[in-house]
Design a protein around this motif. Structure first.
Motif, PDB file in Angstrom:
ATOM      1  N   PHE A 170      -1.016  -1.165  -4.550  1.00  0.00           N
ATOM      2  CA  PHE A 170      -2.523  -0.726  -4.654  1.00  0.00           C
ATOM      3  C   PHE A 170      -2.369   0.951  -4.676  1.00  0.00           C
ATOM      4  CE2 PHE A 170      -3.622  -5.159  -3.469  1.00  0.00           C
ATOM      5  CZ  PHE A 170      -4.436  -5.339  -3.921  1.00  0.00           C
ATOM      6  N   LYS A 171      -2.457   0.946  -5.729  1.00  0.00           N
ATOM      7  CA  LYS A 171      -3.305   2.962  -5.497  1.00  0.00           C
ATOM      8  C   LYS A 171      -4.338   3.369  -5.349  1.00  0.00           C
ATOM      9  CE  LYS A 171      -0.643   4.290  -9.223  1.00  0.00           C
ATOM     10  NZ  LYS A 171      -0.039   4.714 -10.915  1.00  0.00           N
ATOM     11  N   PRO A 172      -4.579   4.339  -4.767  1.00  0.00           N
ATOM     12  CA  PRO A 172      -3.798   5.453  -4.232  1.00  0.00           C
ATOM     13  C   PRO A 172      -2.570   4.591  -3.104  1.00  0.00           C
ATOM     14  CG  PRO A 172      -6.341   6.348  -3.771  1.00  0.00           C
ATOM     15  CD  PRO A 172      -6.408   4.971  -4.313  1.00  0.00           C
ATOM     16  N   SER A 173      -1.523   5.437  -2.960  1.00  0.00           N
ATOM     17  CA  SER A 173      -1.223   4.950  -0.841  1.00  0.00           C
ATOM     18  C   SER A 173      -2.423   5.192  -0.846  1.00  0.00           C
ATOM     19  CB  SER A 173       0.678   5.175  -1.352  1.00  0.00           C
ATOM     20  OG  SER A 173       1.438   4.297  -2.580  1.00  0.00           O
TER      21      SER A 173
ATOM     22  N   PHE B  72       0.742  -1.142  -0.015  1.00  0.00           N
ATOM     23  CA  PHE B  72      -0.063   0.054  -0.291  1.00  0.00           C
ATOM     24  C   PHE B  72       1.276   1.902  -0.148  1.00  0.00           C
ATOM     25  CE2 PHE B  72      -2.735  -3.446   1.145  1.00  0.00           C
ATOM     26  CZ  PHE B  72      -3.572  -3.541   0.538  1.00  0.00           C
ATOM     27  N   SER B  73       1.808   1.454  -0.408  1.00  0.00           N
ATOM     28  CA  SER B  73       2.881   2.123  -0.595  1.00  0.00           C
ATOM     29  C   SER B  73       4.367   1.394  -1.479  1.00  0.00           C
ATOM     30  CB  SER B  73       3.390   3.568   0.221  1.00  0.00           C
ATOM     31  OG  SER B  73       4.488   3.824   0.125  1.00  0.00           O
ATOM     32  N   LYS B  74       5.196   2.653  -2.242  1.00  0.00           N
ATOM     33  CA  LYS B  74       5.836   1.744  -3.236  1.00  0.00           C
ATOM     34  C   LYS B  74       7.222   2.044  -2.480  1.00  0.00           C
ATOM     35  CE  LYS B  74       6.312   5.959  -6.056  1.00  0.00           C
ATOM     36  NZ  LYS B  74       5.671   6.765  -7.888  1.00  0.00           N
ATOM     37  N   LEU B  75       7.147   2.464  -1.455  1.00  0.00           N
ATOM     38  CA  LEU B  75       7.976   3.245  -0.239  1.00  0.00           C
ATOM     39  C   LEU B  75       9.003   2.134   0.638  1.00  0.00           C
ATOM     40  CD1 LEU B  75       7.829   6.795  -0.023  1.00  0.00           C
ATOM     41  CD2 LEU B  75       9.223   6.001  -1.727  1.00  0.00           C
ATOM     42  N   GLY B  76      10.611   1.726   0.391  1.00  0.00           N
ATOM     43  CA  GLY B  76      11.560   0.235   1.800  1.00  0.00           C
ATOM     44  C   GLY B  76      10.352  -0.256   2.257  1.00  0.00           C
ATOM     45  N   TYR B  77      10.035   0.065   3.350  1.00  0.00           N
ATOM     46  CA  TYR B  77       9.325  -1.175   4.457  1.00  0.00           C
ATOM     47  C   TYR B  77       7.908  -0.318   4.685  1.00  0.00           C
ATOM     48  CZ  TYR B  77       9.160  -5.838   6.861  1.00  0.00           C
ATOM     49  OH  TYR B  77       9.018  -7.032   7.053  1.00  0.00           O
ATOM     50  N   ILE B  78       7.540   0.728   3.583  1.00  0.00           N
ATOM     51  CA  ILE B  78       6.063   1.269   4.798  1.00  0.00           C
ATOM     52  C   ILE B  78       4.879   0.460   3.390  1.00  0.00           C
ATOM     53  CG2 ILE B  78       4.840   3.660   4.311  1.00  0.00           C
ATOM     54  CD1 ILE B  78       7.827   4.813   4.558  1.00  0.00           C
ATOM     55  N   GLY B  79       4.536   0.260   4.668  1.00  0.00           N
ATOM     56  CA  GLY B  79       2.587  -0.422   4.185  1.00  0.00           C
ATOM     57  C   GLY B  79       2.803  -1.835   2.991  1.00  0.00           C
ATOM     58  N   LYS B  80       3.128  -2.582   4.056  1.00  0.00           N
ATOM     59  CA  LYS B  80       3.232  -4.186   3.339  1.00  0.00           C
ATOM     60  C   LYS B  80       2.489  -4.881   4.231  1.00  0.00           C
ATOM     61  CE  LYS B  80       6.067  -1.921   0.779  1.00  0.00           C
ATOM     62  NZ  LYS B  80       6.061  -0.802   0.497  1.00  0.00           N
ATOM     63  N   LEU B  81       1.590  -5.763   4.285  1.00  0.00           N
ATOM     64  CA  LEU B  81       0.765  -6.029   4.107  1.00  0.00           C
ATOM     65  C   LEU B  81       0.783  -7.416   4.733  1.00  0.00           C
ATOM     66  CD1 LEU B  81      -2.187  -5.831   6.160  1.00  0.00           C
ATOM     67  CD2 LEU B  81      -3.226  -6.317   4.000  1.00  0.00           C
ATOM     68  N   TYR B  82       0.859  -8.767   5.613  1.00  0.00           N
ATOM     69  CA  TYR B  82       1.394  -9.802   5.493  1.00  0.00           C
ATOM     70  C   TYR B  82      -0.238 -10.581   6.012  1.00  0.00           C
ATOM     71  CZ  TYR B  82       5.857  -8.486   4.201  1.00  0.00           C
ATOM     72  OH  TYR B  82       6.739  -8.297   3.975  1.00  0.00           O
ATOM     73  N   HIS B  83      -0.693 -11.677   6.039  1.00  0.00           N
ATOM     74  CA  HIS B  83      -0.968 -12.700   6.393  1.00  0.00           C
ATOM     75  C   HIS B  83      -0.453 -12.802   8.595  1.00  0.00           C
ATOM     76  CE1 HIS B  83      -3.953 -13.722   3.421  1.00  0.00           C
ATOM     77  NE2 HIS B  83      -2.686 -13.818   3.084  1.00  0.00           N
ATOM     78  N   SER B  84      -0.780 -12.959   9.684  1.00  0.00           N
ATOM     79  CA  SER B  84      -0.781 -12.806  10.370  1.00  0.00           C
ATOM     80  C   SER B  84       0.246 -14.602  10.477  1.00  0.00           C
ATOM     81  CB  SER B  84      -0.519 -12.489  11.497  1.00  0.00           C
ATOM     82  OG  SER B  84      -1.832 -10.701  12.135  1.00  0.00           O
ATOM     83  N   ARG B  85       0.063 -15.750   9.872  1.00  0.00           N
ATOM     84  CA  ARG B  85       0.646 -16.708  10.011  1.00  0.00           C
ATOM     85  C   ARG B  85       1.656 -16.982   9.575  1.00  0.00           C
ATOM     86  NH1 ARG B  85      -3.649 -17.105   6.203  1.00  0.00           N
ATOM     87  NH2 ARG B  85      -2.916 -17.603   3.696  1.00  0.00           N
ATOM     88  N   ASP B  86       2.280 -15.683   8.180  1.00  0.00           N
ATOM     89  CA  ASP B  86       3.067 -15.682   7.642  1.00  0.00           C
ATOM     90  C   ASP B  86       4.134 -15.368   8.465  1.00  0.00           C
ATOM     91  OD1 ASP B  86       2.169 -17.086   5.551  1.00  0.00           O
ATOM     92  OD2 ASP B  86       1.914 -15.758   4.518  1.00  0.00           O
ATOM     93  N   LEU B  87       4.145 -15.136   9.966  1.00  0.00           N
ATOM     94  CA  LEU B  87       5.265 -14.126  10.081  1.00  0.00           C
ATOM     95  C   LEU B  87       5.955 -14.262  11.131  1.00  0.00           C
ATOM     96  CD1 LEU B  87       2.848 -11.037  12.016  1.00  0.00           C
ATOM     97  CD2 LEU B  87       4.025 -11.152   9.862  1.00  0.00           C
ATOM     98  N   PRO B  88       5.983 -15.787  11.782  1.00  0.00           N
ATOM     99  CA  PRO B  88       7.245 -16.373  11.878  1.00  0.00           C
ATOM    100  C   PRO B  88       7.982 -16.990  10.752  1.00  0.00           C
ATOM    101  CG  PRO B  88       5.113 -17.670  12.783  1.00  0.00           C
ATOM    102  CD  PRO B  88       4.764 -16.797  11.843  1.00  0.00           C
TER     103      PRO B  88
END
Length: 497
Positions: free
Chosen positions: A318-321, A268-284
């Motif tokens: 996705f746009k807009p950010s 949800f943003s094209k910059l760095g480590y901003i606005g990156k969404l994950y399923h919580s099951r993938d966090l480990p």
């Protein structure tokens, strides 16, 4: 001597002892008859074993301190070299990392939320934007949205006095959010970190730069590890970010529209480590991954490899950010950082829904610029060779839906002639099966394209039926090729209802 060298030395000693014992036992096995009548072989085995153990102890390999270090190394295998032999299948990394966190403010609530927002912050040489970022998250959310959010801040600096000072300020300004369980502040103690000295100098980065980015990978890994069971989804932000209004509602619309499709990371943003969404099951798995390769490259590069390993080949952005970088000074040496996301919009509720659908076209597609890329919210487009009168591009929904607004743009900034010069927008009902797939048998025209674009509002007031198809029809031959840059649809209810 490094931990790795100690482990290798111990292993070589055990290996030698093991093979010597096997040779001895094989020899004794050949003397079965003698062994039955004598206790000498037993004494030989016992004496040999004691001699080896004596040599082992004289070399200092079983000192209590060494055993303690080995136990800790096995419990916290943070060094990348130690991970390599177990990283055969990334899906096996399903357990959390054994870290004892310090709770600086707040405690987790028993009920899982919809979204965890994670922030990692360290002391900056110039400027500090963390408080503004936290304020933006809460201010840009409605009361109903706040019920579904938990914000976790990892104060990852080793300066404990700084951490204590900042957490006092956070508690003073956001005390009611802490009490409500919407804000947690944590700290992972320094002793859990791997070595940050003598790291690999990849990309010819200076040593302090390598140390900074390597520690940052571990900071994020510990944050991800903590957040594993707090919610269904996890959003990573940086500590110098401004949020768009009602970003959670916009995010939920996007997630709903992706139901039934596979994804690892939504951006949800094209910059760095901003606005990156994950399923919580993938966090480990992501936490283990960052730890394994913590000294190899920056975290945003590692994320690309992570989603690729989990079979998401392309970026889904996705746009807009929904988030904008607002920091002027970097957390690394206080250097200037003027990066801005030009796709950011303050009002995020205008993000289209684009409900699940199948796409068809009889226009000759150029290379890999297929029909699906125009309907996606990702920054891609459909590109077809010169269309003729009667050619079409049709969207067939998985289920009939009410649409409030349709917006379609064609052409790009660098190919301004590749627009739809003459075309009409239609909506249809009464699906029937054909040789080329499902199509609607009845259509109503909503309007004509002008300068390659069309936007129709209040569609649900103009059309009495639930729409099953949206069709673009070419109404005149054109010599130019056609780029459909984006197709945006807004529904009056979530597609899942």
């Amino acid at each position: 001597m490094s931990d790795c060298c100690v482990l290798c030395s111990e292993f070589s000693v055990f290996k030698k002892f093991y093979f010597d014992m096997r040779l001895l036992l094989k020899y004794l096995d050949k003397m079965r008859c003698f062994r039955k009548r004598s206790t000498i072989p037993f004494l030989v085995v016992l004496i040999t074993f004691l001699l080896f153990m004596n040599l082992y102890m004289e070399d200092g390999y079983v000192l209590e301190e060494d055993k303690r270090q080995l136990r800790e190394a096995s419990m916290h295998p943070l060094n990348s070299e130690r991970y390599v032999h177990t990283f055969k299948d990334i899906t096996n990394f399903s357990g959390t990392i054994n870290v004892t966190y310090r709770y600086l403010a707040g405690t987790p609530l028993p009920r899982k939320k919809y979204l965890t927002i994670g922030l990692s912050s360290v002391k900056r040489k110039r400027g500090n934007y963390l408080l503004e970022t936290i304020k933006s998250i809460f201010d840009q959310s409605s009361y109903e949205e706040l019920k579904e959010i938990v914000v976790v801040v990892h104060l990852a600096d080793f300066d404990l006095a700084w951490c204590e000072s900042l957490v006092q300020e956070i508690s003073r300004k956001f005390g009611h959010h802490i009490i409500a369980g919407r804000l947690l502040v944590i700290h992972a103690p320094e002793e859990y970190y791997p070595s940050l000295d003598g790291l690999k100098r990849n990309y010819n980065d200076p040593e302090d730069r390598v140390r900074f980015r390597s520690k940052q990978n571990v900071d994020y890994a510990f944050l991800l590890n903590f957040c594993t069971n707090l919610s269904d989804f996890y959003m990573m932000l940086e500590d110098d970010v401004r949020c768009s209004r009602n970003f959670l509602t916009a995010l939920k619309k996007v997630v709903t529209s992706r139901e039934g499709s596979y994804w690892v990371t939504l951006e949800f943003s094209k910059l760095g480590y901003i606005g990156k969404l994950y399923h919580s099951r993938d966090l480990p798995r992501l936490a283990h991954f960052l730890l394994m390769f913590y000294q190899e490259m920056p975290c945003d590069w590692l994320l690309i490899h992570f989603r690729g390993l989990l079979a998401q080949k392309d970026v889904i952005r996705f746009k807009p950010s929904l988030f904008q970088h607002m920091g002027y000074y970097s957390s690394y040496k206080g250097a200037e950082n003027k990066l801005k996301d030009d796709d950011f919009e303050e009002d995020s509720l205008d993000i289209p829904d684009n409900p699940p659908a199948t796409l068809y076209t009889n226009i000759n597609v150029f290379e890999s610029y297929d029909a699906a890329k125009a309907y996606s919210s990702v920054d891609e487009y459909f590109w077809g060779k010169a269309p003729s009168t009667g050619d079409f591009y049709v969207i067939v929904f998985n289920k009939a839906t009410k649409i409030s607004k349709i917006k379609i743009t064609t052409g790009t900034d660098d190919r301004q002639n590749d627009i739809l010069h003459h075309g009409a927008l239609e909506v249809g009902e009464k699906l029937v099966g054909t040789k080329k797939g499902r199509q609607c048998s009845s259509y109503i025209t909503l309007g004509e394209f002008k300068n390659g674009n069309i936007e129709v509002n209040d569609v649900d007031h103009k059309i009495s039926f639930d729409i099953e198809c949206v069709r673009i029809v070419v109404t005149a031959n054109q010599k130019e090729w056609l780029i459909i840059r984006s197709i945006s649809l807004w529904t009056t209810q979530p597609p899942s209802q």
